[in-house]
Write a protein that holds these residues in place. Structure first.
Motif, PDB file in Angstrom:
ATOM      1  N   SER A  15       0.844  -1.211   0.000  1.00 53.57           N
ATOM      2  CA  SER A  15       0.000   0.000   0.000  1.00 53.57           C
ATOM      3  C   SER A  15       0.873   1.252   0.000  1.00 53.57           C
ATOM      4  O   SER A  15       0.580   2.220  -0.706  1.00 53.57           O
ATOM      5  CB  SER A  15      -0.966  -0.005   1.187  1.00 53.57           C
ATOM      6  OG  SER A  15      -0.261  -0.016   2.407  1.00 53.57           O
ATOM      7  N   GLU A  35      10.464   3.191   6.465  1.00 54.62           N
ATOM      8  CA  GLU A  35      10.171   1.772   6.713  1.00 54.62           C
ATOM      9  C   GLU A  35      10.974   1.286   7.921  1.00 54.62           C
ATOM     10  O   GLU A  35      12.181   1.515   8.011  1.00 54.62           O
ATOM     11  CB  GLU A  35      10.498   0.957   5.445  1.00 54.62           C
ATOM     12  CG  GLU A  35      10.568  -0.550   5.638  1.00 54.62           C
ATOM     13  CD  GLU A  35       9.314  -1.190   6.224  1.00 54.62           C
ATOM     14  OE1 GLU A  35       8.194  -0.845   5.805  1.00 54.62           O
ATOM     15  OE2 GLU A  35       9.465  -2.046   7.133  1.00 54.62           O
ATOM     16  N   ARG A  43       4.077  -7.663   4.393  1.00 51.31           N
ATOM     17  CA  ARG A  43       3.507  -9.015   4.481  1.00 51.31           C
ATOM     18  C   ARG A  43       3.596  -9.778   3.154  1.00 51.31           C
ATOM     19  O   ARG A  43       3.132 -10.915   3.051  1.00 51.31           O
ATOM     20  CB  ARG A  43       2.060  -8.932   4.970  1.00 51.31           C
ATOM     21  CG  ARG A  43       1.978  -8.723   6.473  1.00 51.31           C
ATOM     22  CD  ARG A  43       0.577  -8.407   6.925  1.00 51.31           C
ATOM     23  NE  ARG A  43       0.265  -6.998   6.822  1.00 51.31           N
ATOM     24  CZ  ARG A  43      -0.927  -6.460   7.014  1.00 51.31           C
ATOM     25  NH1 ARG A  43      -1.942  -7.257   7.307  1.00 51.31           N
ATOM     26  NH2 ARG A  43      -1.128  -5.156   6.919  1.00 51.31           N
ATOM     27  N   TRP A  60      -1.422 -16.209  -2.685  1.00 48.56           N
ATOM     28  CA  TRP A  60      -2.135 -16.227  -3.961  1.00 48.56           C
ATOM     29  C   TRP A  60      -2.503 -14.821  -4.418  1.00 48.56           C
ATOM     30  O   TRP A  60      -2.597 -13.893  -3.608  1.00 48.56           O
ATOM     31  CB  TRP A  60      -3.463 -16.994  -3.824  1.00 48.56           C
ATOM     32  CG  TRP A  60      -3.314 -18.433  -3.517  1.00 48.56           C
ATOM     33  CD1 TRP A  60      -3.002 -19.433  -4.404  1.00 48.56           C
ATOM     34  CD2 TRP A  60      -3.473 -19.072  -2.236  1.00 48.56           C
ATOM     35  NE1 TRP A  60      -2.954 -20.650  -3.750  1.00 48.56           N
ATOM     36  CE2 TRP A  60      -3.243 -20.456  -2.429  1.00 48.56           C
ATOM     37  CE3 TRP A  60      -3.795 -18.620  -0.968  1.00 48.56           C
ATOM     38  CZ2 TRP A  60      -3.322 -21.380  -1.395  1.00 48.56           C
ATOM     39  CZ3 TRP A  60      -3.873 -19.548   0.071  1.00 48.56           C
ATOM     40  CH2 TRP A  60      -3.632 -20.900  -0.149  1.00 48.56           C
ATOM     41  N   VAL A 470      -3.810  -8.520  -0.829  1.00 43.16           N
ATOM     42  CA  VAL A 470      -2.802  -7.662  -1.453  1.00 43.16           C
ATOM     43  C   VAL A 470      -3.479  -6.646  -2.379  1.00 43.16           C
ATOM     44  O   VAL A 470      -3.129  -5.455  -2.371  1.00 43.16           O
ATOM     45  CB  VAL A 470      -1.780  -8.516  -2.233  1.00 43.16           C
ATOM     46  CG1 VAL A 470      -0.826  -7.636  -3.022  1.00 43.16           C
ATOM     47  CG2 VAL A 470      -0.987  -9.415  -1.266  1.00 43.16           C
TER      48      VAL A 470
HETATM   49  C1  6YU Z   1      -3.492 -12.009  -0.639  1.00 40.65           C
HETATM   50  C2  6YU Z   1      -2.890 -14.222  -0.022  1.00 40.65           C
HETATM   51  N1  6YU Z   1      -2.335 -14.657   2.351  1.00 40.65           N
HETATM   52  C3  6YU Z   1      -0.963 -15.023   4.323  1.00 40.65           C
HETATM   53  C4  6YU Z   1      -0.271 -14.545   5.425  1.00 40.65           C
HETATM   54  C5  6YU Z   1      -0.251 -13.151   5.674  1.00 40.65           C
HETATM   55  C6  6YU Z   1      -0.953 -12.290   4.833  1.00 40.65           C
HETATM   56  N2  6YU Z   1      -2.340 -11.942   2.827  1.00 40.65           N
HETATM   57  P1  6YU Z   1       2.131  -4.410   5.127  1.00 40.65           P
HETATM   58  O1  6YU Z   1       2.100  -5.039   6.458  1.00 40.65           O
HETATM   59  O2  6YU Z   1       2.563  -5.243   3.996  1.00 40.65           O
HETATM   60  O3  6YU Z   1       3.071  -3.101   5.157  1.00 40.65           O
HETATM   61  C7  6YU Z   1       3.169  -2.275   6.282  1.00 40.65           C
HETATM   62  C8  6YU Z   1       4.623  -1.857   6.462  1.00 40.65           C
HETATM   63  O4  6YU Z   1       4.688  -0.946   7.565  1.00 40.65           O
HETATM   64  C9  6YU Z   1       5.551  -3.009   6.801  1.00 40.65           C
HETATM   65  O5  6YU Z   1       6.621  -3.042   5.902  1.00 40.65           O
HETATM   66  C10 6YU Z   1       6.028  -2.678   8.230  1.00 40.65           C
HETATM   67  O6  6YU Z   1       7.359  -3.077   8.476  1.00 40.65           O
HETATM   68  C11 6YU Z   1       5.895  -1.175   8.262  1.00 40.65           C
HETATM   69  N3  6YU Z   1       5.773  -0.585   9.593  1.00 40.65           N
HETATM   70  C12 6YU Z   1       5.035  -0.998  10.639  1.00 40.65           C
HETATM   71  N4  6YU Z   1       5.170  -0.171  11.678  1.00 40.65           N
HETATM   72  C13 6YU Z   1       6.013   0.812  11.289  1.00 40.65           C
HETATM   73  C14 6YU Z   1       6.549   1.970  11.927  1.00 40.65           C
HETATM   74  N5  6YU Z   1       6.236   2.308  13.185  1.00 40.65           N
HETATM   75  N6  6YU Z   1       7.391   2.765  11.227  1.00 40.65           N
HETATM   76  C15 6YU Z   1       7.731   2.469   9.945  1.00 40.65           C
HETATM   77  N7  6YU Z   1       7.252   1.379   9.303  1.00 40.65           N
HETATM   78  C16 6YU Z   1       6.400   0.554   9.966  1.00 40.65           C
HETATM   79  N8  6YU Z   1      -3.217 -11.552   0.632  1.00 40.65           N
HETATM   80  O7  6YU Z   1      -3.914 -11.232  -1.488  1.00 40.65           O
HETATM   81  N9  6YU Z   1      -3.301 -13.315  -0.934  1.00 40.65           N
HETATM   82  O8  6YU Z   1      -2.732 -15.378  -0.355  1.00 40.65           O
HETATM   83  C17 6YU Z   1      -2.644 -13.767   1.303  1.00 40.65           C
HETATM   84  C18 6YU Z   1      -1.629 -14.159   3.482  1.00 40.65           C
HETATM   85  C19 6YU Z   1       0.428 -15.490   6.308  1.00 40.65           C
HETATM   86  C20 6YU Z   1       0.516 -12.580   6.826  1.00 40.65           C
HETATM   87  C21 6YU Z   1      -1.659 -12.788   3.710  1.00 40.65           C
HETATM   88  C22 6YU Z   1      -2.750 -12.407   1.596  1.00 40.65           C
HETATM   89  C23 6YU Z   1      -2.554 -10.538   3.184  1.00 40.65           C
HETATM   90  C24 6YU Z   1      -1.580  -9.580   2.492  1.00 40.65           C
HETATM   91  O9  6YU Z   1      -0.266 -10.035   2.682  1.00 40.65           O
HETATM   92  C25 6YU Z   1      -1.745  -8.200   3.096  1.00 40.65           C
HETATM   93  O10 6YU Z   1      -3.108  -7.810   3.053  1.00 40.65           O
HETATM   94  C26 6YU Z   1      -0.942  -7.101   2.367  1.00 40.65           C
HETATM   95  O11 6YU Z   1       0.346  -7.535   1.992  1.00 40.65           O
HETATM   96  C27 6YU Z   1      -0.850  -5.901   3.309  1.00 40.65           C
HETATM   97  O12 6YU Z   1      -0.181  -4.809   2.717  1.00 40.65           O
HETATM   98  P2  6YU Z   1      -0.101  -3.443   3.531  1.00 40.65           P
HETATM   99  O13 6YU Z   1       0.689  -2.500   2.724  1.00 40.65           O
HETATM  100  O14 6YU Z   1      -1.452  -3.049   3.947  1.00 40.65           O
HETATM  101  O15 6YU Z   1       0.664  -3.798   4.886  1.00 40.65           O
HETATM  102  C28 6YU Z   1     -15.459 -14.399   3.521  1.00 40.65           C
HETATM  103  C29 6YU Z   1     -14.369 -13.740   3.912  1.00 40.65           C
HETATM  104  C30 6YU Z   1     -13.178 -13.744   4.259  1.00 40.65           C
HETATM  105  C31 6YU Z   1     -12.184 -12.667   4.352  1.00 40.65           C
HETATM  106  N10 6YU Z   1     -10.877 -13.072   4.025  1.00 40.65           N
HETATM  107  C32 6YU Z   1     -10.707 -13.985   2.964  1.00 40.65           C
HETATM  108  C33 6YU Z   1      -9.565 -13.686   2.076  1.00 40.65           C
HETATM  109  C34 6YU Z   1      -8.436 -14.498   2.382  1.00 40.65           C
HETATM  110  C35 6YU Z   1      -7.270 -13.664   2.843  1.00 40.65           C
HETATM  111  N11 6YU Z   1      -6.214 -14.502   2.722  1.00 40.65           N
HETATM  112  C36 6YU Z   1      -5.054 -14.460   2.888  1.00 40.65           C
HETATM  113  C37 6YU Z   1      -4.400 -15.595   2.738  1.00 40.65           C
HETATM  114  C38 6YU Z   1      -3.177 -15.744   2.566  1.00 40.65           C
HETATM  115  C39 6YU Z   1      -2.852 -17.129   2.686  1.00 40.65           C
END
Ligand code: 6YU
Length: 499
Positions: A15, A35, A43, A60, A470
Motif C-alpha cells: 500500500s 520503513e 507481508r 495467492w 494484497v
Molecule cells: C493475498 C494471499 N495470504 C498469508 C499470510 C499473511 C498475509 N495476505 P504491510 O504489512 O505489507 O506493510 C506495512 C509496512 O509498515 C511493513 O513493511 C512494516 O514493516 C511497516 N511498519 C510498521 N510499523 C512501522 C513503523 N512504526 N514505522 C515504519 N514502518 C512501519 N493476501 O492477497 N493473498 O494469499 C494472502 C496471506 C500469512 C501474513 C496474507 C494475503 C494478506 C496480504 O499479505 C496483506 O493484506 C498485504 O500484503 C498488506 O499490505 P499493507 O501495505 O497493507 O501492509 C469471507 C471472507 C473472508 C475474508 N478473508 C478472505 C480472504 C483471504 C485472505 N487470505 C489471505 C491468505 C493468505 C494465505
C-alpha cells in the motif's frame, strides 16, 4: 505549493509503495517512505527452504482477472505462468473457494472415503455461503459466524443423516470441526465465534482461479520498487510518533505535521500516509499519534479484528498423499461437537492445524506441504523452538497416516504474531463491526479546517470489501494518493471510491 508539498508515507508494504508510485508519477517531488525494517514488501515476503521458493506471507492472487490490479501488474511484469493468464482461468467464478482435490485422514490413522466426507463437505459449504447473506439483509440471527454455522449444521445434519450409523454421523461432524478451523485460517481469526455474522458478506471475491507467482510474490515488489525514483525509501527507520495539528517552521515554511522517528529524527510534513498494519495500530495507537485518534476512530480500531494465521512448511523425501491431491485435511474423531479451538493450548495446540496444502507443481517444489494454523494456538506455536514444532508435526503425520516411519526432511514456520511491525496476519470483521468501522479506519485527519488531510490511512484494513488481501492493500494506497492529488486539483469534487 501543491507538487512541492512534503508527503511522508509510513510503511513500505504494497500500500505504501502503491501510494508513493502514484504520487511521484503525478509529479509530487517530495515523497518519502519511512520503513521500520531493512526490506520492502511487508507481508509480501518470499523466502527459501533449501532450493525451494516459499511464501512466508501472501500466497495467492485472489481472483486473478481484469478488475484485480495485482493481476494486471503481474501480467505486465511477466510474473505469472501462462495458464494463469488464459481467459478460461480469469472467467472462473468460484467464490473464493478453489475446487481443490482433497485427501482426508483421520486421527485413527485411516483415510476417509468420499462417501463419508462428501455430504459433510456439501453441508458445510451450503451453510457457509448462507452466512455471507446477512450483510445485505436487515438483521443477523446470531452475532457470530460460529454460532450460525454450529446451529444450522446441527439441525440439518440431524435431519439429513438420521438414517446413517452413529459413527458415520460422528465422523462427519468431526470433519466439520476441521473445516471450521480451516475457515479460521482463511479469515485470520482465533475462532469463528469472534467473526461477525452481519459483516461476513462484506468481503467480496473477484472472478478468476487463484494463482501463485512461480518465482515468488516479492518479484512484484521488486518490479514496483524499480519504478520509484531512487532514494525515496529510508530503511531501518521506525516511526515512533506522528505529531499532527502543529505549526512547525522549517526553511521559511510552515508544516502542520512532524514525524518523529525512533532514532530521534524529526521530519516536518504536510501530509502523512499511515500504512502500518491494524495489529500494530491496535497495540501502539496510544503513542503513535499525538494528539491521539478521535474516539470514533479509536473504537473502530479496537472493534475490528486482527488475528494470526501461520504457515508451517514441511518437506519430505517421498509423498504420502495421492498424486492428484491438492489439500490434506486432518480429522480428529473426538471433535464431533463442532469445535474450532483447543481446550489446553500448550498441550494440544497442534490440533488447531487443519491440514496442509500441497505445493504444486512437484517438478518445481519437490514434496513440500504447507500446514495452516490460526489463532492463539498459532501464536503459541511461534514461541516454541523449531525442533519442538518439527517433533509435533512428525508425530501428527505418523498418527494420521498410521505410518510410524514418516520423517520430514525439513520444517520451517512463519511467526507473524511476534513480528513487531505486524503483530498478527490480517484483518477480519469481528462481531459487532460493520462497514462503518472500515470507513472510520480510512477516514483522514482532520476532515475539516484550514489544514485538512494531515494524516491519511491506507493498508489492507481500510478497504471496504478487499480487506485482508494484497489487491485491497494496493487499492487503498492508490486511493489515498488520489485523495491528495484531488485535494490539490479540485478539492470540492473528490469523492473517495468506496468499493
Ligand atoms: C493475498 C494471499 N495470504 C498469508 C499470510 C499473511 C498475509 N495476505 P504491510 O504489512 O505489507 O506493510 C506495512 C509496512 O509498515 C511493513 O513493511 C512494516 O514493516 C511497516 N511498519 C510498521 N510499523 C512501522 C513503523 N512504526 N514505522 C515504519 N514502518 C512501519 N493476501 O492477497 N493473498 O494469499 C494472502 C496471506 C500469512 C501474513 C496474507 C494475503 C494478506 C496480504 O499479505 C496483506 O493484506 C498485504 O500484503 C498488506 O499490505 P499493507 O501495505 O497493507 O501492509 C469471507 C471472507 C473472508 C475474508 N478473508 C478472505 C480472504 C483471504 C485472505 N487470505 C489471505 C491468505 C493468505 C494465505
Amino acid at each position: 505549493h501543491g507538487l512541492d508539498s512534503q508527503i511522508v508515507i509510513v510503511g513500505c508494504g504494497i500500500s505504501g509503495i502503491g501510494a508513493a508510485l502514484k504520487l511521484t508519477k503525478h509529479g509530487f517531488r517530495n515523497v518519502r517512505i519511512l520503513e521500520a525494517t531493512g526490506r520492502s514488501g511487508g507481508r509480501i515476503k518470499t523466502g527459501k527452504m533449501g532450493n525451494n521458493i516459499i511464501e512466508i506471507g501472501a500466497n495467492w492472487i485472489h481472483g486473478p482477472s481484469e478488475a484485480n490490479p495485482v493481476f494486471c501488474l503481474s501480467r505486465q511484469y511477466s510474473l505469472l505462468d501462462p495458464e494463469s493468464l488464459t481467459p478460461e482461468n480469469q472467467d472462473l467464478a468460484i467464490g473464493g473457494h478453489p475446487p481443490w482435490v482433497p485427501n482426508w485422514f483421520s486421527s485413527s490413522g485411516h483415510k476417509l472415503t468420499p462417501e463419508l466426507t462428501g455430504p459433510a463437505v456439501e453441508l458445510f459449504a451450503e451453510v457457509l455461503e448462507e452466512g455471507g447473506e446477512f450483510s445485505e439483509q436487515g438483521g443477523e440471527p446470531y452475532s457470530s459466524v460460529g454460532e450460525f454455522i454450529r446451529t444450522e449444521v446441527r439441525q440439518r445434519a440431524a435431519e439429513r443423516w438420521q438414517g446413517d450409523s452413529l459413527s458415520c454421523q460422528s465422523v462427519r461432524l468431526s470433519l466439520i470441526s476441521t473445516l471450521l478451523k480451516a475457515e479460521c485460517c482463511v479469515n485470520g481469526t482465533h475462532t469463528l465465534d469472534t467473526l461477525g455474522l452481519g459483516a461476513f458478506g462484506l468481503y467480496k471475491t473477484l472472478p478468476g482461479l487463484d494463482c501463485t507467482f512461480p518465482r515468488g510474490y516479492e518479484g512484484l515488489i521488486t518490479n514496483l520498487m524499480n519504478e520509484l525514483p531512487t532514494g525515496v525509501v529510508s530503511y531501518h527507520r521506525p516511526v515512533s510518533c506522528v505529531h499532527w495539528q502543529r505549526v512547525v517552521r522549517k526553511g521559511g515554511r510552515e508544516y502542520p505535521v512532524v514525524v518523529e522517528c525512533e532514532d530521534g529524527e524529526r521530519i516536518p510534513a504536510d501530509h502523512v500516509i499511515l500504512t502500518v498494519p491494524l495489529g500494530y495500530l491496535k497495540k501502539h495507537h496510544g503513542t503513535l499519534l499525538s494528539p491521539p485518534l478521535p474516539l470514533h476512530k479509536l473504537h473502530s480500531v479496537q472493534r475490528m479484528g486482527f488475528g494470526t494465521n501461520n504457515k508451517i512448511f514441511v518437506e519430505f523425501d517421498q509423498p504420502w498423499w495421492d498424486n492428484d491431491c491438492e489439500v490434506i485435511y486432518l480429522v480428529w474423531e473426538d471433535e464431533s461437537d463442532l469445535v474450532d479451538q483447543v481446550s489446553d493450548v500448550e498441550r494440544l495446540w497442534i490440533k488447531k492445524l487443519f491440514g496442509f496444502t500441497v505445493l504444486k507443481p512437484t517438478e518445481r517444489y519437490g514434496h513440500v506441504l504447507c500446514g495452516w494454523i490460526a489463532g492463539h494456538e498459532s501464536e503459541f506455536m511461534e514461541t516454541l523452538p523449531e525442533q519442538d514444532v518439527t517433533h509435533s508435526i512428525t508425530h501428527l503425520i505418523r498418527r494420521f497416516t498410521g505410518n510410524p516411519t514418516i520423517t520430514p526432511r525439513r520444517v520451517l514456520r512463519s511467526q507473524w504474531f511476534h513480528d513487531p511491525w505486524t503483530c498478527g496476519s490480517y484483518t477480519y470483521t469481528a462481531t459487532g463491526t460493520s462497514l462503518q468501522d472500515i470507513h472510520n479506519l480510512a477516514e483522514p485527519l482532520p476532515q475539516q479546517g484550514e489544514q485538512p488531510l494531515q494524516v491519511l490511512f491506507a493498508g489492507e484494513a481500510t478497504h471496504p470489501s478487499f480487506f485482508s488481501t494484497v489487491h485491497g492493500a494496493l487499492l487503498t494506497g492508490w486511493r489515498e494518493a488520489g485523495r491528495l492529488i484531488s485535494h490539490y486539483s479540485a478539492p470540492s469534487t473528490f469523492q473517495p471510491t468506496r468499493s
